[in-house]
Scaffold this active site. Sequence first.
Site, PDB file in Angstrom:
ATOM      1  N   CYS A   8       0.861  -1.179   0.000  1.00 54.54           N
ATOM      2  CA  CYS A   8       0.000   0.000   0.000  1.00 54.54           C
ATOM      3  C   CYS A   8       0.898   1.229   0.000  1.00 54.54           C
ATOM      4  CB  CYS A   8      -0.963   0.007   1.185  1.00 54.54           C
ATOM      5  SG  CYS A   8      -0.215   0.321   2.789  1.00 54.54           S
ATOM      6  N   GLY A   9       0.315   2.381   0.049  1.00 56.61           N
ATOM      7  CA  GLY A   9       1.072   3.622  -0.026  1.00 56.61           C
ATOM      8  C   GLY A   9       2.219   3.727   0.952  1.00 56.61           C
TER       9      GLY A   9
END
Length: 92
Positions: A8-9
């Site tokens: 994810c980010g």
Amino acid sequence: MKKVLVACGNGIATSTVVASKIKERCEKEGIAIHVTQCKVLEVASKAADFDLVVTSGKFKDDSISTPIVGAIALLTGINEEATFEKILGYLR
């Protein structure tokens, strides 16, 4: 044992939710997995060491040969089962 990279980010928040759901489902299906979390920016350098990459958002990199599944459905609940089937298909 299959190795899954969940990205994810920032490698913490949404990847933790996605990783947890994948672990739970694989346990129910009798599939042994080891999950590692990372930032999306790290996927290109790590993907070759894994059987599957799962991202919490859209991600595409044609230089990566490891299968990649976008799993935003595991966060929203919309089309969640179809996403699980895709993930499980790569892990069976």
